[in-house]
Design a protein around this motif. Structure first.
Motif, PDB file in Angstrom:
ATOM      1  N   TYR A 149     -13.388   9.381-118.752  1.00  0.00           N
ATOM      2  CA  TYR A 149     -14.435  10.417-118.689  1.00  0.00           C
ATOM      3  C   TYR A 149     -13.801  11.758-118.317  1.00  0.00           C
ATOM      4  O   TYR A 149     -14.109  12.790-118.912  1.00  0.00           O
ATOM      5  CB  TYR A 149     -15.469   9.984-117.640  1.00  0.00           C
ATOM      6  CG  TYR A 149     -16.682  10.855-117.522  1.00  0.00           C
ATOM      7  CD1 TYR A 149     -17.673  10.836-118.501  1.00  0.00           C
ATOM      8  CD2 TYR A 149     -16.860  11.695-116.426  1.00  0.00           C
ATOM      9  CE1 TYR A 149     -18.797  11.628-118.391  1.00  0.00           C
ATOM     10  CE2 TYR A 149     -17.980  12.489-116.301  1.00  0.00           C
ATOM     11  CZ  TYR A 149     -18.953  12.452-117.282  1.00  0.00           C
ATOM     12  OH  TYR A 149     -20.071  13.236-117.163  1.00  0.00           O
ATOM     13  N   TYR A 180     -27.169  21.631-118.868  1.00  0.00           N
ATOM     14  CA  TYR A 180     -26.417  21.688-120.119  1.00  0.00           C
ATOM     15  C   TYR A 180     -26.525  23.080-120.747  1.00  0.00           C
ATOM     16  O   TYR A 180     -26.223  23.271-121.914  1.00  0.00           O
ATOM     17  CB  TYR A 180     -26.920  20.639-121.123  1.00  0.00           C
ATOM     18  CG  TYR A 180     -26.575  19.210-120.761  1.00  0.00           C
ATOM     19  CD1 TYR A 180     -25.261  18.846-120.482  1.00  0.00           C
ATOM     20  CD2 TYR A 180     -27.557  18.229-120.726  1.00  0.00           C
ATOM     21  CE1 TYR A 180     -24.951  17.538-120.162  1.00  0.00           C
ATOM     22  CE2 TYR A 180     -27.250  16.910-120.410  1.00  0.00           C
ATOM     23  CZ  TYR A 180     -25.936  16.581-120.131  1.00  0.00           C
ATOM     24  OH  TYR A 180     -25.622  15.282-119.814  1.00  0.00           O
ATOM     25  N   GLN A 240     -19.354   9.959-107.610  1.00  0.00           N
ATOM     26  CA  GLN A 240     -19.350   9.181-108.863  1.00  0.00           C
ATOM     27  C   GLN A 240     -17.934   8.706-109.182  1.00  0.00           C
ATOM     28  O   GLN A 240     -17.696   7.522-109.367  1.00  0.00           O
ATOM     29  CB  GLN A 240     -19.901  10.013-110.027  1.00  0.00           C
ATOM     30  CG  GLN A 240     -19.895   9.238-111.348  1.00  0.00           C
ATOM     31  CD  GLN A 240     -20.379  10.042-112.545  1.00  0.00           C
ATOM     32  OE1 GLN A 240     -20.478  11.272-112.477  1.00  0.00           O
ATOM     33  NE2 GLN A 240     -20.671   9.368-113.633  1.00  0.00           N
ATOM     34  N   SER A 298     -22.803   9.699-120.066  1.00  0.00           N
ATOM     35  CA  SER A 298     -22.475   8.535-119.234  1.00  0.00           C
ATOM     36  C   SER A 298     -23.557   7.463-119.222  1.00  0.00           C
ATOM     37  O   SER A 298     -23.316   6.370-118.705  1.00  0.00           O
ATOM     38  CB  SER A 298     -22.176   8.972-117.799  1.00  0.00           C
ATOM     39  OG  SER A 298     -23.331   9.519-117.214  1.00  0.00           O
TER      40      SER A 298
HETATM   41  O1  NIG Z   1     -24.885  12.027-114.099  1.00  0.00           O
HETATM   42  N1  NIG Z   1     -21.964  13.191-113.667  1.00  0.00           N
HETATM   43  C1  NIG Z   1     -22.443  14.212-114.095  1.00  0.00           C
HETATM   44  N2  NIG Z   1     -23.435  14.320-114.957  1.00  0.00           N
HETATM   45  C2  NIG Z   1     -23.923  13.277-115.791  1.00  0.00           C
HETATM   46  C3  NIG Z   1     -23.143  13.121-117.017  1.00  0.00           C
HETATM   47  C4  NIG Z   1     -23.191  14.303-117.837  1.00  0.00           C
HETATM   48  C5  NIG Z   1     -22.541  14.186-119.170  1.00  0.00           C
HETATM   49  O2  NIG Z   1     -21.527  13.508-119.341  1.00  0.00           O
HETATM   50  O3  NIG Z   1     -23.093  14.807-120.068  1.00  0.00           O
HETATM   51  C6  NIG Z   1     -24.063  12.003-115.000  1.00  0.00           C
HETATM   52  O4  NIG Z   1     -23.392  11.000-115.237  1.00  0.00           O
END
Ligand code: NIG
Ligand code: FE
Length: 412
Positions: free
Chosen positions: A101, A151, A252, A328
């Protein structure tokens, strides 16, 4: 009277009063067998065992026979990024080929990829694709949902997203909460000027958002390579001055300090929590902050699941959410979230259902409106197909066990 639902095999999560559930309380799921529910003006007014029903069926405009069916309060999905421009399955294939990622984000994919596409789209186009997703998740039993910006990453883009969320709120029968996530990642133009972007959030975005009442909460992605704990605190406090309560993306990918920062800020919730240890779990258990777990994100990124068992045993208040987003967790299916929580995180079916309903409602501050079968709450109900037992729902994870969904007393 409007509607009587009769002969319900099991009415699930009946509560006289709402209470945020922590630790062992999560395993207690009050249910009534052979039950009825009465609905007036879209609201639950009475429920109980069939033998205690005092009214004649002829007193109702509509009677629904729910023989053999379980009725659940609709899912409360307290963490989503449902407003996005386009899917990102090309990154999914890159991940299968071995990229992480973080690698994908570093080469301009990930959140920046979504931001580029969103900024090219008109508000109407964005509304239309988002509306379709909202309809899809409501058919899957979601009756209340939180939706984040993040976004856009430009003043225009973030406001466009928040305007779309506002239009979804105005048009949909679902209960919707809006979260400003300007601090999702640094846009390319500010890659070397973090303070410049933080100033943009604080001086250009937040005043307009507050004036137009476009958000209920503020969120920051507190993560190595994204926003530091100090930056998270600065942005959150700026939002708090306008009355926005924090809900933080925390721990995360790394021990980012996000959980500690969220607790310090008195956040409503800290969300994700793939990367925690006993010390962090104990701190969370002692706080008022909810730990929101997003198992489908861990699954999709092939990360170890969040240690739900350890967190519940330590006394944490846990909620479950879908994290619906194109990077994700490209799924807003809360039935799958509940099933995965049981099979992957060792949560009991009762714990998972409580975490995805009443505690999810608390994580959106909607506990007086949704999340349980309670007189005065919205008649947002999932009617199951005939099932042998409650545990059959998370057990039979690949089947669609929903017969119909009722939102505000109307079959959706
Ligand atoms: O909650 N971790 C950050 N934001 C999102 C993923 C956002 C993306 O990849 O577009 C999340 O997993
Ligand atoms: Fe998220």
């Amino acid at each position: 009277m409007d509607t009587l639902i009769s002969n319900i095999k099991q009415l699930v999560n009946t509560r006289e009063e709402s209470k945020l559930l922590r630790g062992t309380e999560l395993s207690v799921l009050p249910c009534i067998e052979n039950a009825f529910v009465i609905i007036e003006d879209g609201t639950i007014v009475e429920y109980g065992v069939m033998s205690s029903l005092k009214h004649q069926t002829s007193n109702f405009k509509q009677t629904i026979d729910a023989s053999g069916q379980f009725i659940f309060p609709c899912w409360c999905d307290s963490h989503t990024h449902l407003v996005f421009a386009a899917s990102r399955e090309e990154e999914f294939v890159d991940k299968i080929k071995g990229m992480s990622y973080a690698d994908i984000a570093a080469k301009g994919g990930g959140i920046l990829n979504s931001a580029r596409k969103l900024n090219e789209m008109t508000e109407d186009e964005l509304f239309n694709v988002s509306w379709k997703r909202l309809e899809e998740v409501s058919k899957l039993g979601t009756g209340a949902i939180e939706i984040k910006s993040g976004y856009g990453l430009t003043v225009e883009g973030e406001l466009k997203m928040l305007h779309v969320i506002k239009r979804l709120k105005d048009r949909s029968a679902l209960s919707i909460k809006s979260t400003f996530l300007g601090g999702h990642t640094y846009p390319l133009a500010y890659k070397e000027d973090h303070q410049g972007y933080i100033d943009l959030i604080i001086n250009e975005m937040l005043p307009v958002i507050a004036k137009e009442k476009l958000a209920d909460f503020i969120d920051v992605f507190c993560e190595n390579g994204f926003f530091s704990p100090e930056e998270t605190e600065t942005i959150s406090k700026a939002g708090m001055r306008y009355g926005l309560k924090p809900k933080i993306h925390a721990n995360q990918l790394n021990f980012s300090g996000g959980v500690e920062t969220g607790i310090k800020l008195g956040a409503v919730s800290v969300d994700h929590l793939e990367t925690v240890n006993g010390d962090i779990i104990n701190k969370l258990a002692k706080s008022e902050t909810i730990g929101t777990l997003l198992p489908t994100a861990a699954f999709f990124l092939r990360m170890p699941f969040q240690p739900a068992r350890q967190m519940i045993d330590a006394g944490c208040a846990i909620a479950l959410a879908s994290d619906y987003n194109p990077g994700s967790s490209p799924s807003g299916n809360m039935n799958l979230v509940v099933a995965m929580s049981c099979s992957g995180m060792q949560m009991l079916p009762e714990e998972a259902i409580n975490a995805a309903t009443i505690n999810g409602a608390y994580a959106m501050q909607l506990q007086n409106e949704v999340g349980s079968i309670t007189a005065g709450k919205k008649a947002n109900l999932i009617f199951s197909k005939p099932m042998p037992s409650l545990a059959y729902m998370p057990y039979s994870f690949g089947s669609n066990l929903i017969d119909k969904v009722m939102i505000n007393g109307e079959i959706a």
